[in-house]
Design a protein around this motif. Structure first.
Motif, PDB file in Angstrom:
ATOM      1  N   GLU A 118       0.674  -1.307   0.040  1.00  7.25           N
ATOM      2  CA  GLU A 118       0.180   0.040  -0.054  1.00  7.25           C
ATOM      3  C   GLU A 118       0.824   1.228   0.067  1.00  7.25           C
ATOM      4  O   GLU A 118       0.347   2.314  -0.330  1.00  7.25           O
ATOM      5  CB  GLU A 118      -0.904   0.121   1.208  1.00  7.25           C
ATOM      6  N   TYR A 119       1.902   1.285   0.639  1.00  3.40           N
ATOM      7  CA  TYR A 119       2.894   2.494   0.886  1.00  3.40           C
ATOM      8  C   TYR A 119       3.105   3.282  -0.460  1.00  3.40           C
ATOM      9  O   TYR A 119       2.951   4.425  -0.745  1.00  3.40           O
ATOM     10  CB  TYR A 119       4.126   2.163   1.364  1.00  3.40           C
ATOM     11  N   PRO A 120       3.545   2.490  -1.698  1.00  2.94           N
ATOM     12  CA  PRO A 120       3.822   3.147  -2.810  1.00  2.94           C
ATOM     13  C   PRO A 120       2.652   3.975  -3.560  1.00  2.94           C
ATOM     14  O   PRO A 120       2.701   4.788  -4.094  1.00  2.94           O
ATOM     15  CB  PRO A 120       4.339   2.359  -3.728  1.00  2.94           C
ATOM     16  N   LYS A 121       1.375   3.571  -3.229  1.00  2.00           N
ATOM     17  CA  LYS A 121       0.259   4.191  -3.719  1.00  2.00           C
ATOM     18  C   LYS A 121      -0.283   5.502  -3.159  1.00  2.00           C
ATOM     19  O   LYS A 121      -1.101   5.956  -3.763  1.00  2.00           O
ATOM     20  CB  LYS A 121      -0.879   3.088  -3.572  1.00  2.00           C
ATOM     21  N   LEU A 122       0.295   5.851  -1.962  1.00  2.00           N
ATOM     22  CA  LEU A 122      -0.016   6.827  -1.236  1.00  2.00           C
ATOM     23  C   LEU A 122       0.569   8.053  -1.566  1.00  2.00           C
ATOM     24  O   LEU A 122       1.901   8.264  -2.032  1.00  2.00           O
ATOM     25  CB  LEU A 122       0.195   6.840   0.359  1.00  2.00           C
ATOM     26  N   SER A 123      -0.243   9.142  -1.282  1.00  2.00           N
ATOM     27  CA  SER A 123       0.727  10.590  -1.610  1.00  2.00           C
ATOM     28  C   SER A 123       1.643  10.739  -0.395  1.00  2.00           C
ATOM     29  O   SER A 123       1.542  10.027   0.592  1.00  2.00           O
ATOM     30  CB  SER A 123      -0.520  11.436  -1.460  1.00  2.00           C
ATOM     31  N   PHE A 124       2.434  11.793  -0.599  1.00  2.00           N
ATOM     32  CA  PHE A 124       3.446  11.959   0.265  1.00  2.00           C
ATOM     33  C   PHE A 124       2.756  12.079   1.724  1.00  2.00           C
ATOM     34  O   PHE A 124       3.303  11.774   2.545  1.00  2.00           O
ATOM     35  CB  PHE A 124       4.239  13.440  -0.089  1.00  2.00           C
ATOM     36  N   LYS A 125       1.863  13.149   1.954  1.00  2.00           N
ATOM     37  CA  LYS A 125       0.989  13.459   3.116  1.00  2.00           C
ATOM     38  C   LYS A 125       0.663  11.993   3.695  1.00  2.00           C
ATOM     39  O   LYS A 125       0.733  11.652   4.930  1.00  2.00           O
ATOM     40  CB  LYS A 125       0.249  14.351   2.840  1.00  2.00           C
ATOM     41  N   ASN A 126      -0.036  11.276   3.138  1.00  2.00           N
ATOM     42  CA  ASN A 126      -0.445   9.834   3.317  1.00  2.00           C
ATOM     43  C   ASN A 126       0.535   9.021   3.899  1.00  2.00           C
ATOM     44  O   ASN A 126       0.474   8.313   4.775  1.00  2.00           O
ATOM     45  CB  ASN A 126      -1.265   9.215   2.080  1.00  2.00           C
ATOM     46  N   LYS A 127       1.548   9.149   3.196  1.00  2.00           N
ATOM     47  CA  LYS A 127       2.682   8.256   3.688  1.00  2.00           C
ATOM     48  C   LYS A 127       3.285   8.732   4.870  1.00  2.00           C
ATOM     49  O   LYS A 127       3.523   7.572   5.493  1.00  2.00           O
ATOM     50  CB  LYS A 127       4.089   8.353   2.430  1.00  2.00           C
ATOM     51  N   GLN A 128       3.398   9.767   5.354  1.00  2.00           N
ATOM     52  CA  GLN A 128       3.633  10.047   6.511  1.00  2.00           C
ATOM     53  C   GLN A 128       2.958   9.505   7.637  1.00  2.00           C
ATOM     54  O   GLN A 128       3.287   9.196   8.661  1.00  2.00           O
ATOM     55  CB  GLN A 128       3.878  11.624   6.866  1.00  2.00           C
TER      56      GLN A 128
END
Length: 133
Positions: free
Chosen positions: A74-84
């Motif tokens: 799931e991590y690669p699919k997220l935006s920068f903010k979501n990744k944090q």
């Protein structure tokens, strides 16, 4: 927009939590742990006196493996903010599972005369760690 970001991450956390809530049988968990290529290495103590098929141990290790798989997917699919946000939540879950592992009594005989010390390292074997014959 921020509300949507938090909702996306919370939805993923909810999906993961419902997944680990529905654990397979201990035998199936053991098989999946082997497929995840977890290795247990004794650092101190004797592994012959411990039960590595302890149900709580299997459940926790299986959950850690599934956490890693879910995160990697799931991590690669997220935006920068979501990744944090996602990283912070899953890092907290990871540490909780590690603490749970540290609390499990793996000794088969609960009534030993002395408190034996056991320290193990649990890691995932990677392709470059494989031994060649």
């Amino acid at each position: 927009m921020r509300k949507k970001t938090n909702q996306d991450v919370l939805r993923l956390v909810s999906i993961f939590q419902s997944f680990v809530k529905n654990k397979p049988t201990p035998g199936r968990m053991y098989e999946e742990i082997q497929m995840m290529r977890f290795k247990v290495k004794p650092l101190q103590g004797n592994l012959t006196e411990v039960n590595l098929r302890n149900q709580k141990f299997l459940e926790t290790l299986w959950s850690l493996g599934k956490l890693d798989e879910f995160f990697q997917k799931e991590y690669p699919k997220l935006s920068f903010k979501n990744k944090q946000i996602f990283t912070k939540i899953f890092d907290d879950l990871y540490h909780k599972y590690q603490q749970d592992l540290n609390k499990i009594n793996l000794y088969q005989n609960k009534f030993t005369r002395q408190n034996p010390v056991l320290e193990i390292e649990i890691f995932k074997e990677t392709d470059n760690q494989k031994k060649t014959n």
